[in-house]
Structure formats: C-alpha cells, structure tokens
Design a protein around this motif. Structure first.
Motif, PDB file in Angstrom:
ATOM      1  N   THR A   1       0.833  -1.205   0.000  1.00 52.53           N
ATOM      2  CA  THR A   1       0.000   0.000   0.000  1.00 52.53           C
ATOM      3  C   THR A   1       0.866   1.254   0.000  1.00 52.53           C
ATOM      4  OG1 THR A   1      -1.726  -1.180   1.198  1.00 52.53           O
ATOM      5  CG2 THR A   1      -1.826   1.229   1.234  1.00 52.53           C
TER       6      THR A   1
ATOM      7  N   LEU B   1       2.336   2.820  -3.104  1.00 51.74           N
ATOM      8  CA  LEU B   1       1.475   3.398  -4.138  1.00 51.74           C
ATOM      9  C   LEU B   1       1.516   4.923  -4.152  1.00 51.74           C
ATOM     10  CD1 LEU B   1      -1.646   1.053  -3.784  1.00 51.74           C
ATOM     11  CD2 LEU B   1       0.146   0.952  -5.513  1.00 51.74           C
TER      12      LEU B   1
ATOM     13  N   ARG C   1      -5.974   4.058  -3.594  1.00 53.03           N
ATOM     14  CA  ARG C   1      -5.470   3.261  -4.717  1.00 53.03           C
ATOM     15  C   ARG C   1      -5.368   1.778  -4.374  1.00 53.03           C
ATOM     16  NH1 ARG C   1      -0.770   6.872  -7.662  1.00 53.03           N
ATOM     17  NH2 ARG C   1      -2.038   8.747  -7.879  1.00 53.03           N
ATOM     18  N   ALA C   2      -4.958   1.503  -3.131  1.00 47.34           N
ATOM     19  CA  ALA C   2      -4.806   0.097  -2.747  1.00 47.34           C
ATOM     20  C   ALA C   2      -6.149  -0.635  -2.825  1.00 47.34           C
ATOM     21  CB  ALA C   2      -4.221  -0.012  -1.339  1.00 47.34           C
TER      22      ALA C   2
ATOM     23  N   ALA D   1      -8.672   0.279  -4.721  1.00 45.96           N
ATOM     24  CA  ALA D   1      -9.062   0.210  -6.130  1.00 45.96           C
ATOM     25  C   ALA D   1      -8.355  -0.949  -6.825  1.00 45.96           C
ATOM     26  CB  ALA D   1      -8.744   1.527  -6.812  1.00 45.96           C
ATOM     27  N   ALA D   2      -7.106  -1.197  -6.442  1.00 50.01           N
ATOM     28  CA  ALA D   2      -6.326  -2.251  -7.092  1.00 50.01           C
ATOM     29  C   ALA D   2      -6.588  -3.626  -6.467  1.00 50.01           C
ATOM     30  CB  ALA D   2      -4.838  -1.922  -6.993  1.00 50.01           C
ATOM     31  N   GLY D   3      -7.320  -3.645  -5.383  1.00 51.02           N
ATOM     32  CA  GLY D   3      -7.561  -4.930  -4.705  1.00 51.02           C
ATOM     33  C   GLY D   3      -6.384  -5.374  -3.854  1.00 51.02           C
ATOM     34  N   LEU D   4      -5.418  -4.498  -3.609  1.00 54.01           N
ATOM     35  CA  LEU D   4      -4.296  -4.858  -2.720  1.00 54.01           C
ATOM     36  C   LEU D   4      -4.765  -4.885  -1.270  1.00 54.01           C
ATOM     37  CD1 LEU D   4      -1.378  -2.779  -4.303  1.00 54.01           C
ATOM     38  CD2 LEU D   4      -2.021  -5.155  -4.720  1.00 54.01           C
TER      39      LEU D   4
ATOM     40  N   ASP E   1      -8.522  -5.553   0.464  1.00 49.76           N
ATOM     41  CA  ASP E   1      -9.818  -6.055   0.008  1.00 49.76           C
ATOM     42  C   ASP E   1     -10.464  -6.776   1.194  1.00 49.76           C
ATOM     43  OD1 ASP E   1     -11.975  -7.139  -1.347  1.00 49.76           O
ATOM     44  OD2 ASP E   1     -10.788  -7.898  -3.026  1.00 49.76           O
TER      45      ASP E   1
ATOM     46  N   ARG F   1     -13.085  -4.374  -3.661  1.00 47.82           N
ATOM     47  CA  ARG F   1     -13.164  -5.260  -4.822  1.00 47.82           C
ATOM     48  C   ARG F   1     -14.027  -6.499  -4.586  1.00 47.82           C
ATOM     49  NH1 ARG F   1      -9.942  -3.666  -9.363  1.00 47.82           N
ATOM     50  NH2 ARG F   1     -10.951  -5.464 -10.296  1.00 47.82           N
TER      51      ARG F   1
ATOM     52  N   ARG G   1      -6.558 -10.302  -5.051  1.00 44.52           N
ATOM     53  CA  ARG G   1      -5.285  -9.686  -5.492  1.00 44.52           C
ATOM     54  C   ARG G   1      -4.443  -9.241  -4.316  1.00 44.52           C
ATOM     55  NH1 ARG G   1      -8.065  -6.214 -10.355  1.00 44.52           N
ATOM     56  NH2 ARG G   1      -8.946  -8.054 -11.382  1.00 44.52           N
TER      57      ARG G   1
END
Lengths: 152, 1124
Positions: B353, B356, B366-367, B369-372, B374, B384, B404
């Motif tokens: 995280t 980013l 962002r984390a 949004a990216a599924g890092l 979740d 996600r 992810r």
C-alpha cells in the motif's frame, strides 16, 4: 455495463436490496450466497439503498423477483414507502417483491408489520420466524418468463 | 451520505470554555501501563447532559484506571444536527450524546464529570469535521475513527470522499487542539472493520495504515485498535504484529498504544457465555500487550446498556485483567507466540500500500481500487470483493480466497470456500462456542441451557406453536442413542416447531434397567471401557454434547483416575453413571425452545393411535400424546418355556428348593441362597460369569495375585457350592487382550459387503454354502497373516495377503463351484503354506468350540483337570492379544465383520431352513463361545475358583432335571462317569431370547394383541417358513410391521426385541471414533422421526411467511411432500 447471461430453466434473476436507512450487510451477504447456491443470478445493491436507486435498478435489470432484507427495525416504514413507489411505477409495477428480516422495532410487532407490508404491496413477507430457505420455494413457484439476453 | 459536510459553525474560541480540560488520554494510558494496569473503557452515550454526566461520573470514579466515553447518536454521526436538535426539543429518545447539537459549553460541563480522567468522543462518522470542532471547543481532544474503517463497513460514501473528509478534518483537529494547548489523540477503528470474519493480518494492516494517516495530518498521539476474533492465540499474534509494525512505521515522536475491543460480533446468548467471552477479552488484552480495553456489555445487541451495566462490565474486566496478569489460562502470553504468519501478511499488505503514494490517504484509495486491500464480505462499491475468509478447523481465521492481495506465498492448505449455511455458523461461532464452554463450566442444575439468539439457533415461532412430541420408551443405551442423534440433528438444524422428547423408563431414565447406577460393583461390563461410547462422534475440544463426547474411558478417567484405564472393564454401575451424565449433556446440547427433554420414571401400559397421534397410557394413569414413538425396551422377560415352567413348579412345591429364572444377574433373587447349599447354574455364557461373581465376590470373597500371574480366591465363607454346566461343557472363552486402538476399523478383503450384496441379488442364501466359506476365508487370512508376521515380519505377511487374495480371485473366476476341499478358506491356507507357514493346520472353529469332541471322562476330577488346562491355555492365547496373537486375532475378525454378516442375514437374507439350522442352530452358538466372551481376567478368576473347589463344571452335554425321588434338582454329564450331583438351588444363567409370542402382560404383549407388533417369520419364495419370536420390522428406520402386513410409520423398534429379524442386536454401545451401525441405526430413526417436526403445518405451508393476494392461491396449497 455488463452483459447479463441468458436465463435458462429454473434460473431466476433476483435483485437483492435493503432499505435506505439500513447499514447492515451480513444479512445481504448471506442471502446472496444462499440464492447463488440455489442456482439463481443475484444483482446486489449493498447497504443503505436510496428509494430512487432501487427503482432505477428494477427498471434497468427487470428482475424475476425483488428481495428486500432489512434488520434495523425500520423495515415497516421504509419498506412500505418503497413498495408503494414501485407499485406506482407504470413500467415495473408488476415485478414480484418480497421483504423479510427484523421488520419492526418491537418484537411483538412482527405480525402487524407483516400485514401492513402485504397491504402496501409486497407479495410475501418473511417474518423473523420464517425459514429463509423458503425463498427457494417461492422462486420455484414463479411463472416462467421468456428467455432473453440483453445488455444492461 | 454523499457530498461534503455542510459548513458547520466555526468553533467557539478556545477561551470560550474555561473549565479545566480532562487529562491527556495517551499520557493516562502510559501512566497506568507503567503500573502494570489495564485501562478499561465503556461505549456509553446518553442524550441528556445530566444522564451523560452521571454516566461519566460513575465510570471515572471507579478505583481502577478508566477512560470516560461520550458516544454520539446516529443523527450527529451522519451530520443531521438539525434533526438531533429537533429530537432534543421534542424530548424524543436518541441513541447517544448529540455533541454538536448540545454545543461546546454543555459538552464541557458534562465532560467535567470525568474529573481527572481522560474523555474520548466515539462517533462512527465518515464526516467528522463538525464533531472535531465542537469537541475541541469543549476542551476535548481524544476521538477515534478512520477514513477506511468509518466508510467501507457503513453506507455508500465513496472511499475517496471519506479520505478527503478525514484528511481535512484530522489536520484541522490537530491544529485546533494544539492552539488550545491540547494534544490531539485519535484511535483507529481499522482493527475492527466489519467486526467479524476478517483475517487478523488485514485488520492489523488497516489499523496501522489509519494510524499512519493520522500521523501524516499532524496527530502526535494515536492508539491502534484490534478487535478480538475467533482464536486467542491468533489474536495474541495479531497484537504482537501490530505492536512491531507500529514501532517500525510510525514516526518516533508519535505517542502510541494498543487498544483491544471485546468481541464485536454476535454475542453469546447466555449470561455465563457472555461473561466468559468478556473475561477472555480482558485476559487477551493483558497477555497480548494491549494497554486499553473497550468492553462490551452482553445487552448491547438488544438495547443500550444502563450505566450500572456498563460499570459492572468495567469492574469485571478490571478484575479479570488483574487475575490474568500471571498464572495459567487459555490465552497465551505475547512472548509465547510466533507472530510469523500474521506479521508477514500484514507487513506485505502495508508495504504494498505504502508503495502506491507518499500520501497515506491516496495510497489507501489506490490500494482498495487495485484490490491490494480487500475486505472479505464487505459490500461497499469501492471494495473489490475478491477475497473471502473462514474459520478453519482450529478456530483460526484464514483466507479462503485471496483475490489480489499481495500476500507472501504459503504452503498451508486453505479452508474450503464458504457456503451460506457455513456463513451462518461462522457468524455464530464465537457466541455458540462460549455458550457451550460456559455450560461445561456451569454446575448449576437450574441452568436451562442456551438461549440462542441467531437465525441458526432459534426455532422460528417457538413457544407459539404446538410442540412436536417424540416418546422414547425404554432408555438404556439404545434409547439414549436415539436421543443423542435427535439432539445432534436439532443442534445442527432446529425444527420450525419446538420438539419435546419424553424419555420413559420404569427403572432409571438414562441407564435403564441393566445399567442402573445402584447395582453392586461385582456386576462388571464385558467390553473394555476404551471401546465403549454412547456419543456418535468423538470429543472435539468443545464441551461434551450430542455428536461429540467422551468415550466411557475418557469420562471415567476424569471422574476416577485411579480406577480408569482404557483396557479394563468398568463396573456396569459406572457405565450407568456415564449414561446418566451423557443424558444430562444431551439435554443441554440444544436450547429448551428447540428440544425439551422430559424424564418419566414410569411404565407404559398401552399405546394407541388416535386422531393421527399416539396416546401412551402410563402406569400412574396419565396419558401422553406423541407424534412419534420409539420402542427401545431392551431385554424382555417372556413367559417361561414348558421345560422351565416344570422346573419352577417343582421348586414351588418344595420349600427347600429354589428355582431362579433366567434374567440379568442383578435382577435375580440370589441373596436368599444359603452358604451351605449346592447351586446348579445352567449355562456357561456371560450370564454365568455374572452369577458366579454375585455368589463369590458379591458375598465378600476376593481374588488376590498368586504366582505366575494367576489369581487365588480368598473366600468369605458365605459362598455356596456352584455346579455349572452346559451343552459344550466349557465356559465362554476369553477375548484377546485388546491391542486395537479405539479408532480401529477392520476392512475385510474377502468377506466383503460387495460380495454379500452380489450374493443376495440371487435370492435367499444358503448360509453354509454361500456365506460361511467366505467368512472362514477371511478368518483364515487373518490367522495366517498374523502367524506369518510373527515368524517373518510384516512384508512377508503383506505378500501373503496379496497372494491369497490373488489366488482366491483366480479360484472365484473359474467356471462352476469351488472344488471340494479347494474352497476359499483352503485356497487362503494354501497360499500361507507357500509363503512359509509351518506348524498350523487350517482354522477349525468347530473343534475350537467343542474341544472335547465325543470323548468320555473317567470321573469329575479328570474332567476338571483337562478343563483347567484348556482354560489356562486360553488365558495364554488371550494374553497374546487380539492383533498379535494369531488365534484371538482371527476370532476377533468375526466380531469385526459382524456388519457384513448382518448384511447377509438380516431381513430374510437366508433361506428359512438355512437361517434356522445352519445359522442360528449351528454357527451362532459355535462362534458365540469363541468370540463373545469376557476379558481374560474373568478366566483367571474362574481358574482360581475351580482351584479352591467352590466351582465345579459339569462335563459336556450337562443335563439338569428335577428328581421326584430325592425331591431335589440334579445335574449330570452322560460323558463323565460319576458326575451326578444333587442340587438345592437351580439358577438359569441364560438370558432369555426375546419372544413376542410368549410376551406376557407387558406393553409388547398388548401391542401384539392389537396387531401393531407381529412376530417375524422368514418366508422363503418356495413357501417354506421359519417363525421366530423377534419383532418384525422394516429396513431402516425400523418401523414395526403390523398384522395387516403394513409398516406402522410413526413407530420404531430398535435393539433386542427385533432380534431374529436382525442379528446381534444386544449391542449396548458404539465404538469411539467410528460411525458404526449403532450410531447409524439411531440416526436413521432420529432423521425419520424429525421429518414431521420439519414439516409445515397444513394451514401454513410456508411457516412464518405472510403471502399477498397475488400468490395466495398458488403458494398456500398444502405441501405434497407431507404425504407419506
């Protein structure tokens, strides 16, 4: 935008929602799993669903059944309001709809709340004492709709 | 809520409120920690200032360190301060303190009630600006929340918007506080998130990231939260990981501590369970290294707690914390755990995280949004939703899907993905577990069981509906086994109606007659206690309950560690106590609303069908109405046969003589037998051993060790002389010393169920031609393999098994029948010889069972000597063991394959003639004397009694008779010269076979006369018949067959009365860890009996569902499935 798969045989599309004031989600998580395990397609709207969003989504997805689950005790008021709005909508007024959960603030209110919600327009009300799995029986008894495939 | 927070009132100037500010929270916690004290804090919020102040005063005047709390109401949480003001003005209730509506002056006045203690504002808001402004103006600088944790779990505010709100509000909060000379303190809520079912590594990561977020906006004092989850050890690991990562990542100047939340999910329903969970959380805080604990009150799920309830929870937490600072407990210390797994995962999440973006808020957005990052089971649009978690077999929370998430590679297998049913279970896991643990701890007899409160535990509509009633008539082990499965099934899935079970026994409810707890200690079991259980599943670490409970040994070990050992036989009274205990546990397995047990120590006189129910008339005149009736009445006492009646009449006419009819020994009138009398004992089976014990150790004698492992009998002088005899002339042989573990399951290779099924498809079997050869082949296989393993080792034994199986397969594949003398057993034996077997002939059960053949003996002494030698040899063989000793191992195989034999024999599997002659007339008596015997210590005792002369065994073909000439009973063996002996007493030590035809004056007799029970007749397709006295029953679930040939579907018959229809029903226990026929039979009845309870009532086919007009016609028709 995503493509909704063809409907086949007994597979139904269920729109799963709660009422505007209810932030609880475990009931929704459970119902989605249960309905999917029964083989149905579930469109979920998450917690605290505003009435407008719910009606728009019914218009957009044309579900075989609308399932509203609410456990914060405001279901009697919020649910009645939203079903009246649905039944007044010229396009989607006939969509079958059920509501269930903890519908009144007071435990004794279950029966009265259920009657009020049926009167407001729900086709079935699952009180606190009903077995949730009975939703499968209701889905199985729904009339077949013509197969269709389209983009939503 | 969407959109920016409305512009709130500018904060009042700091000097607007002049009262002294409460203490700095971080400092107060640090001070307590230095003294080794845990700070405890409630969640408490009242609308009225006076009530709120009184609450704060009560909390802050406790003797141990506390933090006062102002919890805000829902309107203030979502920024509707106008609604909050309106509610205040109208005097309507609010669910918390409306801080903004009250304003800084009132708030400061209220906070002053905390005196020197710190006060924290708890709110749950995604829009905290107004709250922060007002509280600082009131001199308060401690709050909580977080941009992720107060957004994702609730409502629909987009994450980016929540981050922006929090970023601005937090920076302003830090600045305003500093302006007033206060230090802003924020506690993360990231260690809780949805409260349940999130693996600790993600909780730790989000909690830390929110703390970093606060620090970046200038907050210099933070606390990092973590909410108690499902497993104490994993929680301690998480707290350790949180501490380490906080030290690594937070800037050095930022003050920090860990705060633990008592479990946030579904709370135990019972007061004791709730208390236990709360105590565990205090212990967890202390041992895991948290400095502050946010307690919970058990009532919170239902309503707002009172001040008193909050104070009580704080006191109890402080008490538990003090108690758990040292010493043992279920929670490990932080120094004892390896945070490895949690730490590695959390670190990976934090690092990924923070890579980013330099701004923590942007990185968080962002984390997600990216599924890092979740969160499992979180429905928020910005989550996600690719991950999922579950409680694993050990109670730890583990990922089932990782989506992810940038987790380190791992080798441990993941639990199975979650189903809807499992989800419900997991949500209730902690609640149910602590309710059950509390039950175990409780010894209060008034404790009524769990008051479950979730969808899985509560019977819908309980209390409003007519209960569903099941009567169990006769509650020895068989009745109890059905009760156990009823409870286990209801615990898994409650019925829509409350179920009432009536456990009826005339002697003792639970143990029944044979195992009653008051019987004398000489009455011993014949199965070692390690092989006995009444529970259908082994203990699982939880409390004993239906489906998971201790074996007799495990229970006995806890109650009498001196006496208990897995390989000894317990007194029957001890088994009775175990059964009684099990019934208590079964009763407490499920809440009263689900299953209510009634114990009736009564006799059932009649049973009649009325209006779709059964009415049972009890001997006290009461009538009981039941939906289902289970008849588990055990050993019957049929009318005497004509021969027996003649002996009884002979004694009745002669006052000096006594005749004692066959029954279980504890029910025989043996006390009146005079010490100088001569007692004839008919039979040399298990009952014989009991009668011998009653008249020897039962009269004060005792066995003491003698040379060479033998025993010597020290008489009390009150023993009569015993003269026993039977057709065989030899007492039941000993079972081999047990070498098989409790979970031992024998998998037959030749005498298999598949083979039997295939044979049965051809029609009724001839036991001698079709079944016995395969059984003997299996027995031979075990005998030879054991002998070969002894001689040459396991690989040779294994080679032999393969060769034997191969040879048998080839032989069976040949056309036509086996050649004479070249059947399966001979083929197996031939393979053994080829593999090196020396010095043995083939197994000869007949010779072993009748060892003296046709021999005649010159006198009683000669016979006794030979018999003693034979018994000594048997003791030696038994001592070799039932796995390593070739003879006892192969005999034990016959026990192991009883199930296969039943598959061949039960429900008219054999042709009538073969059933009567080959099986019951020949095979069963033969193997009974070899395989159903007592443990070897009983043979040693027998030898000691023979040695001292108190016991004499008549030779083969012993004949008991009444002699009108001498006026006494007499016995003689035609094969032993001079063996005739005159007797004063004749005891029939044979348990009578059940015989419905001779049932007399009891319930079975009446049900027979009414045609509800019939005696079983094996009818062959050729018209031949074998009439027995067993009760005719259907296949599983064992309904009785009525006189009209149809099953009585609301009634079940299990156990001894149904002997002959089935074989070997006198089994009184299950085997630990094995789902055998004992449990399976009971379960089939429980399942069938509960069908009715699960059905809807005819009036409402969808119970609990109210239908609207459109569906009323289509959905309210009665359910077709009900008809059966």
């Amino acid at each position: 935008m995503r493509t909704v798969a063809q409907r086949d045989g007994g597979r139904r599309r269920v729109l799963l929602s709660t009422v505007s004031s209810d932030a609880h989600t475990w009931n929704l998580v459970f119902l989605r799993m249960l309905l999917e395990e029964m083989g149905h397609e579930v469109v979920g709207l998450g917690p605290c669903v505003p009435d407008r969003l719910l009606l728009d989504t019914v218009r957009r997805t044309r579900p075989d059944l609308l399932v509203i689950s609410t456990v914060n005790g405001h279901g009697r008021l919020d649910g009645a309001r939203v079903i009246r709005a649905l039944r007044a909508d010229p396009v989607v007024r006939d969509v079958p709809a059920v509501i269930g959960g903890k519908l009144g603030v007071d435990g004794d209110e279950g029966a009265a709340a259920a009657r009020a919600l049926v009167d407001a327009g729900f086709d079935a009300v699952f009180t606190d004492t009903a077995d949730t799995a009975l939703i499968g029986r209701i889905l199985g008894a729904l009339p077949q709709r013509a197969p269709e495939g389209r983009t939503v | 809520m969407t959109g920016q927070s409305p512009p709130g009132p500018r904060p009042a100037r700091p000097d607007a409120v002049r009262r002294p500010a409460p203490a700095d929270l971080g400092e107060a916690v640090a001070r307590a920690a230095r003294e080794g004290l845990l700070v405890v804090q409630p969640r408490m919020g009242m609308a009225a200032p006076e009530a709120m102040a009184a609450g704060l005063r009560a909390v802050c005047s406790l003797p141990h360190p506390t933090v006062g709390t102002l919890t805000l109401d829902s309107y203030t949480r979502v920024g509707d301060h106008g609604l909050a003001r309106a509610a205040l003005a109208a005097g309507e209730p609010l669910n918390g303190f409306p801080l903004v509506a009250h304003g800084p002056h009132t708030t400061a006045r209220v906070a002053a009630a905390a005196g020197e203690r710190p006060v924290q504002v708890r709110h749950g808001s995604a829009l905290p600006r107004d709250i922060f402004r007002t509280m600082v103006a009131a001199g308060l600088s401690a709050s909580e929340g977080g941009p992720v944790s107060y957004c994702l779990p609730y409502g629909r505010t987009p994450l980016a918007e929540s981050v922006a709100n929090w970023r601005a509000a937090t920076a302003e909060f830090a600045g305003l506080s500093a302006e007033r000379g206060l230090r802003a303190h924020l506690e993360t809520f990231g260690g809780c998130l949805l409260g349940q079912l999130c693996p600790p590594s993600l909780l730790v990561a989000v909690s830390l990231l929110e703390a970093l977020f606060f620090a970046q906006q200038g907050v210099t004092s933070v606390s990092l939260s973590y909410a108690q989850q499902t497993d104490a050890r994993q929680d301690v690991e998480a707290l350790a990981a949180l501490r380490m990562l906080a030290d690594e990542w937070l800037p050095p100047g930022v003050d920090r501590h860990l705060v633990l939340y008592t479990y946030m999910g579904v709370f135990p329903g019972s007061p004791r369970g709730a208390q236990l969970l709360m105590d565990r959380s205090a212990e967890l805080a202390v041992r895991g290294g948290a400095q502050r604990l946010i307690v919970k009150t058990p009532v919170e799920a239902v309503r707002l707690p009172t001040v008193e309830e909050n104070v009580a929870a704080l006191r109890s937490a402080a008490r538990a914390a003090r108690r758990r600072t040292r010493g043992d407990g279920p929670v490990p210390y932080v120094s004892e755990v390896d945070p490895g797994e949690v730490l590695a995962e959390a670190r990976a999440l934090v690092e990924a995280t923070m890579e980013l973006h330099a701004d923590v808020g942007a990185a968080l957005t962002r984390a997600f949004a990216a599924g890092l990052l979740d969160v499992p089971f979180c429905l928020h649009e910005d989550n996600r939703g690719l991950t999922q978690a579950a409680v694993d077999g050990e109670g730890r929370l583990r990922w089932t899907r990782t989506g992810r998430l940038p987790l380190p590679r791992r080798t441990v297998p993941r639990p199975a993905p979650v189903t809807a049913a499992r989800l419900l279970q997991m949500l209730r896991y902690t609640a149910d577990r602590h309710d059950l643990l509390a039950l175990e701890a409780a010894d209060d007899p008034d404790w009524a069981g769990l008051s479950g409160s979730g969808p899985a535990a509560r019977p819908p509509g309980a209390g409003r509906q007519e209960p569903y009633r099941i009567a169990v008539v006769g509650t020895g082990p068989r009745g109890l086994s059905v009760l156990e499965r009823l409870a286990a099934r209801l615990a898994e899935r409650s019925a829509p109606r409350p179920v009432e079970v009536y456990a009826i026994d005339a002697h003792e409810v639970g143990p029944g007659r044979v195992w009653r707890t008051g019987q004398p200690r000489w009455s011993m079991m014949n199965t070692v206690c390690g092989e006995v259980t009444i529970y259908s599943g082994p203990p699982d670490g939880g409390p004993a309950r239906a489906g998971a409970g201790p074996s007799l040994y495990e229970w006995w070990r806890d109650t009498d560690p001196e006496a208990a050992a897995p390989d000894v036989c317990a007194p029957r009274a001890v088994y009775g106590q175990y059964l009684a205990h099990a019934l208590d546990r079964i009763e407490r397995t499920v809440p009263d609303e689900v299953l209510r047990l009634h114990r009736l120590r009564r006799t059932v006189r009649t049973l009649a069908r009325e209006d779709g129910h059964y009415v049972l008339a009890l001997d006290d005149g009461r009538r009981l109405c039941a939906d289902r009736v289970v008849l588990t009445t055990g050993h019957p006492l049929p009318r005497l046969t004509r021969d027996q009646q003649e002996l009884a009449s002979f004694a009745e006419q002669r006052p000096r003589l006594t005749y004692v009819r066959g029954d279980s020994a504890i029910d025989m009138p043996l006390d009146g037998i005079a010490p100088d009398s001569v007692v004839g004992v008919i039979g040399l089976g298990l009952s014989f051993y009991d009668v011998v014990a009653a008249l020897t150790t039962g009269r004060g004698g005792r066995f003491v060790p003698a040379a060479g492992g033998a025993l010597r009998y020290e008489a009390s002088g009150r023993e009569p002389l015993l003269v026993a005899g039977a057709r065989s002339g030899v007492p039941l042989r000993a079972r081999g010393r047990n070498q098989k573990g409790p979970q031992h399951v024998y998998r037959p290779r030749l005498f298999t169920r598949e083979r039997v099924r295939a044979l049965r498809r051809r029609g009724p079997l001839d036991f001698r031609a079709d079944v016995l050869p395969w059984l003997l082949a299996e027995v031979e296989l075990v005998r030879c393999a054991t002998a070969l393993q002894r001689a040459y080792g396991p690989d040779i034994a294994e080679r032999f098994r393969h060769e034997a199986e191969e040879a048998v397969r080839e032989g069976a594949a040949g056309a036509g029948p086996w050649e004479e003398g070249r059947g399966p057993q001979e083929t197996v034996f031939g393979a053994a010889v080829r593999c090196g077997l020396r010095g043995h002939g083939p197994v000869d059960l007949r010779r072993w069972a009748w060892p003296f053949g046709d021999r005649v003996f010159s006198g009683p002494e000669a016979y006794q000597e030979e018999l003693a030698a034979l018994l000594r040899r048997d003791v030696e063989l038994a001592a070799e063991g039932n796995a390593e000793g070739p003879v006892k191992a192969c005999l034990d195989t016959i026990r192991d394959v009883r199930g296969v034999l039943r598959a061949a024999v039960d429900f008219s599997g054999l042709a009538p003639r073969s059933h009567r002659e080959d099986f019951l007339g020949d095979f069963v008596p033969m193997v009974s004397r070899l395989t159903t015997g007592p443990p070897l210590v009983r043979l040693r005792q027998l030898l000691a009694l023979l040695d001292c002369g108190l016991l004499r065994v008549q030779g083969p073909d012993a004949r008991f008779a009444a002699d009108p000439v001498s006026g006494r009973f007499q016995v003689h063996s035609p094969r032993v010269a001079g063996s005739r002996t005159e007797l004063d007493v004749l005891v029939d030590a044979r348990i009578p076979d059940p015989d419905l035809r001779r049932a007399d004056g009891d319930l079975a007799a009446r049900l027979r006369d009414e045609g509800l029970l019939t005696a079983y007749v094996n009818r062959g397709p050729d018209g031949s018949e074998f009439a027995t006295g067993g009760v005719a029953v259907t296949g599983s679930p064992f309904h009785p067959v009525r006189a009209d040939g149809r099953p009585e579907k609301g009634v079940y018959v299990l156990g001894i009365p149904s002997e002959f229809t089935r074989w070997f029903t006198q089994v009184g226990s299950g085997r630990p860890g094995v789902w055998g026929e004992f449990a399976a039979d009971a379960d089939a009845i429980a399942e069938d009996a509960l069908h009715g309870a699960h059905e809807g009532t005819p009036a409402t086919p969808l119970p609990g569902v109210l239908l609207g007009p459109r569906w009323h016609a289509t959905l309210s028709a009665p359910d077709k499935e009900r008809d059966h």
